[in-house]
Design an enzyme around this catalytic site. Structure first.
Site, PDB file in Angstrom:
ATOM      1  CD  GLN A   3      -2.595   1.088   2.670  1.00  0.00           C
ATOM      2  OE1 GLN A   3      -3.438   0.215   2.823  1.00  0.00           O
ATOM      3  NE2 GLN A   3      -2.319   1.970   3.602  1.00  0.00           N
ATOM      4  N   GLY A   4       0.914   1.947  -1.119  1.00  0.00           N
ATOM      5  CA  GLY A   4       1.746   3.148  -1.250  1.00  0.00           C
ATOM      6  C   GLY A   4       0.934   4.403  -0.976  1.00  0.00           C
ATOM      7  CB  SER A   6       2.484   6.718   4.702  1.00  0.00           C
ATOM      8  OG  SER A   6       1.375   6.184   5.366  1.00  0.00           O
ATOM      9  CD  GLU A 121      -4.031  -0.261   6.481  1.00  0.00           C
ATOM     10  OE1 GLU A 121      -4.378   0.840   6.012  1.00  0.00           O
ATOM     11  OE2 GLU A 121      -2.891  -0.491   6.905  1.00  0.00           O
TER      12      GLU A 121
HETATM   13  C1  LIG Z   1       3.518  -1.086  11.402  1.00  0.00           C
HETATM   14  C2  LIG Z   1       3.161  -0.019  10.414  1.00  0.00           C
HETATM   15  C3  LIG Z   1       2.863  -0.367   9.120  1.00  0.00           C
HETATM   16  C4  LIG Z   1       2.550   0.618   8.187  1.00  0.00           C
HETATM   17  N1  LIG Z   1       2.306   0.231   6.901  1.00  0.00           N
HETATM   18  C5  LIG Z   1       1.999   1.167   5.986  1.00  0.00           C
HETATM   19  C6  LIG Z   1       1.771   0.787   4.628  1.00  0.00           C
HETATM   20  O1  LIG Z   1       1.847  -0.390   4.265  1.00  0.00           O
HETATM   21  N2  LIG Z   1       1.485   1.748   3.732  1.00  0.00           N
HETATM   22  C7  LIG Z   1       1.385   3.064   4.084  1.00  0.00           C
HETATM   23  O2  LIG Z   1       1.075   3.875   3.216  1.00  0.00           O
HETATM   24  N3  LIG Z   1       1.620   3.466   5.359  1.00  0.00           N
HETATM   25  C8  LIG Z   1       1.925   2.543   6.310  1.00  0.00           C
HETATM   26  N4  LIG Z   1       2.173   2.924   7.607  1.00  0.00           N
HETATM   27  C9  LIG Z   1       2.188   4.347   7.934  1.00  0.00           C
HETATM   28  C10 LIG Z   1       1.024   4.792   8.803  1.00  0.00           C
HETATM   29  O3  LIG Z   1      -0.171   4.837   8.071  1.00  0.00           O
HETATM   30  C11 LIG Z   1       1.415   6.157   9.370  1.00  0.00           C
HETATM   31  O4  LIG Z   1       2.548   5.960  10.194  1.00  0.00           O
HETATM   32  C12 LIG Z   1       0.307   6.769  10.179  1.00  0.00           C
HETATM   33  O5  LIG Z   1      -0.774   7.138   9.361  1.00  0.00           O
HETATM   34  C13 LIG Z   1       0.795   8.013  10.951  1.00  0.00           C
HETATM   35  O6  LIG Z   1       1.462   8.887  10.113  1.00  0.00           O
HETATM   36  P1  LIG Z   1       2.913   9.450  10.500  1.00  0.00           P
HETATM   37  O7  LIG Z   1       3.770   8.305  10.869  1.00  0.00           O
HETATM   38  O8  LIG Z   1       3.356  10.343   9.415  1.00  0.00           O
HETATM   39  O9  LIG Z   1       2.679  10.281  11.842  1.00  0.00           O
HETATM   40  P2  LIG Z   1       2.148  11.772  11.932  1.00  0.00           P
HETATM   41  O10 LIG Z   1       0.987  11.942  11.034  1.00  0.00           O
HETATM   42  O11 LIG Z   1       3.298  12.695  11.756  1.00  0.00           O
HETATM   43  O12 LIG Z   1       1.631  11.823  13.427  1.00  0.00           O
HETATM   44  C14 LIG Z   1       2.512  12.084  14.531  1.00  0.00           C
HETATM   45  C15 LIG Z   1       1.659  12.186  15.789  1.00  0.00           C
HETATM   46  O13 LIG Z   1       0.758  13.301  15.683  1.00  0.00           O
HETATM   47  C16 LIG Z   1      -0.585  12.880  15.905  1.00  0.00           C
HETATM   48  N5  LIG Z   1      -1.487  13.622  15.030  1.00  0.00           N
HETATM   49  C17 LIG Z   1      -1.296  13.904  13.721  1.00  0.00           C
HETATM   50  N6  LIG Z   1      -2.347  14.578  13.221  1.00  0.00           N
HETATM   51  C18 LIG Z   1      -3.237  14.714  14.243  1.00  0.00           C
HETATM   52  C19 LIG Z   1      -4.532  15.313  14.352  1.00  0.00           C
HETATM   53  N7  LIG Z   1      -5.128  15.897  13.316  1.00  0.00           N
HETATM   54  N8  LIG Z   1      -5.165  15.252  15.558  1.00  0.00           N
HETATM   55  C20 LIG Z   1      -4.568  14.648  16.625  1.00  0.00           C
HETATM   56  N9  LIG Z   1      -3.339  14.074  16.579  1.00  0.00           N
HETATM   57  C21 LIG Z   1      -2.689  14.102  15.403  1.00  0.00           C
HETATM   58  C22 LIG Z   1      -0.587  11.399  15.525  1.00  0.00           C
HETATM   59  O14 LIG Z   1      -1.648  10.708  16.162  1.00  0.00           O
HETATM   60  C23 LIG Z   1       0.782  10.955  16.014  1.00  0.00           C
HETATM   61  O15 LIG Z   1       0.740  10.671  17.391  1.00  0.00           O
HETATM   62  C24 LIG Z   1       2.508   1.975   8.568  1.00  0.00           C
HETATM   63  C25 LIG Z   1       2.817   2.327   9.883  1.00  0.00           C
HETATM   64  C26 LIG Z   1       3.147   1.351  10.796  1.00  0.00           C
HETATM   65  C27 LIG Z   1       3.478   1.756  12.203  1.00  0.00           C
END
Ligand SMILES: Cc1cc2nc3c(=O)[nH]c(=O)nc-3n(C[C@H](O)[C@H](O)[C@H](O)COP(=O)(O)OP(=O)(O)OC[C@H]3O[C@@H](n4cnc5c(N)ncnc54)[C@H](O)[C@@H]3O)c2cc1C
Length: 270
Positions: A3-4, A6, A121
């Site tokens: 899944q591309g 993030s 998902e």
């Molecule tokens: C094990 C694992 C597998 C994954 N696999 C995939 C994958 O296959 N494909 C893919 O595309 N992505 C994948 N991801 C990515 C995942 O979807 C993102 O890590 C997730 O959506 C959070 O984004 P970020 O890491 O950029 O954190 P950020 O968005 O930077 O968030 C940082 C912190 O800020 C908080 N925050 C952010 N915005 C808000 C808001 N509006 N209100 C309150 N709090 C907020 C968040 O809750 C978090 O605590 C995976 C992640 C993990 C951990």
């Protein structure tokens, strides 16, 4: 499949994604970077969100593509996680040319398909979170029955028994939430709020159960599988790290709470 979605600057705020897909004759040419792409090193195909209209409001300029991972211009770089496991990756797209038929749905309508993908998902993630928690509880009950403490068994400690009983209740509630979402999906009903509730609840239970396990095991709980002192094959410390990741993957708990507050309770975005 992988899944591309993030990107380095688009996780919770996924609609800010910057990977571009530009029409060129009958093709699209894709440039950009994805991150945390689970299984990209194993996948044959990728579901990809890319920006096709940079002038449109951010949710409306995104399209959804299905593309083969062996297409020239795709580079996969491993990322090793906290638990020392390679499960996700960075994926780079450099002039990746795909035919127009790679587009799923209409151009610039990808956000809505992506949102539905995330609902599915979330509900599939929770099934594994819920079963992991249930298995963890079984392991702990067995361990507490067998483990002596001051001439008795750990199970004779009321605090331990109550902790395990609380966990059993939470796990049971989480299980019925999963059944509810599964039956909604079987009836083809939209269930994004229920999927968010279920994902949030079950992944957080996963953290609580594994954390409780580590505490009940005492100092043994922190040992890894290869230690001669390890208990229960070091499952709890590993499972704890995995459980924390599950809270983030598929959208963090904060994002699930936002979805429940806005779409479920009709509260403002804030
Ligand atoms: C094990 C694992 C597998 C994954 N696999 C995939 C994958 O296959 N494909 C893919 O595309 N992505 C994948 N991801 C990515 C995942 O979807 C993102 O890590 C997730 O959506 C959070 O984004 P970020 O890491 O950029 O954190 P950020 O968005 O930077 O968030 C940082 C912190 O800020 C908080 N925050 C952010 N915005 C808000 C808001 N509006 N209100 C309150 N709090 C907020 C968040 O809750 C978090 O605590 C995976 C992640 C993990 C951990």
């Amino acid at each position: 499949w992988c899944q591309g979605f993030s990107e380095p600057n688009a996780g919770s705020d996924l609609a800010s994604l910057q990977t571009r897909a530009v029409r060129d004759g009958d093709d699209y040419v894709i440039n950009g970077q994805k991150i945390w792409t689970s299984g990209a090193h194993l996948a044959d195909w990728c579901i990809l969100l890319a920006r096709t209209d940079p002038e449109a409001p951010k949710h409306k300029g995104i399209s959804y593509f299905l593309l083969e991972m062996k297409t020239p211009g795709i580079t996969v770089q491993p990322i090793v996680n906290l638990a020392d496991v390679h499960s996700f990756n960075q994926v780079f797209f450099e002039d990746v040319r795909v035919p127009r038929s790679s587009l799923l749905g209409e151009e610039n309508q990808g956000w809505y398909i992506g949102a539905m993908t995330l609902d599915y998902e979330r509900s599939s993630l929770v099934a594994s979170a819920a079963s992991m928690a249930a298995r963890g509880l079984d392991d702990l009950v067995g361990y507490c029955k067998e483990t002596p403490l001051n001439g008795k068994s750990l199970m004779d400690n009321a605090l331990v028994r109550h902790k395990l009983a609380d966990m059993a209740i939470e796990i049971e509630v989480g299980k019925y939430m999963v059944y509810r979402v599964v039956s909604q999906q079987a009836r083809k009903e939209p269930g994004s709020i229920e999927a968010a509730v279920c994902k949030l609840y079950n992944t957080e239970i996963g953290v609580r159960v594994t954390n409780t396990g580590i505490h009940i095991l005492g100092l043994y709980g922190q040992l890894q599988r290869d230690s001669k002192w390890v208990r229960l094959m070091g499952r709890f410390q590993k499972a704890y790290l995995y459980a924390i990741a599950m809270v983030v993957g598929g959208g963090t708990s904060e994002i699930q709470r936002n979805i429940i507050a806005m779409r479920g309770l009709g509260l403002p975005r804030g």
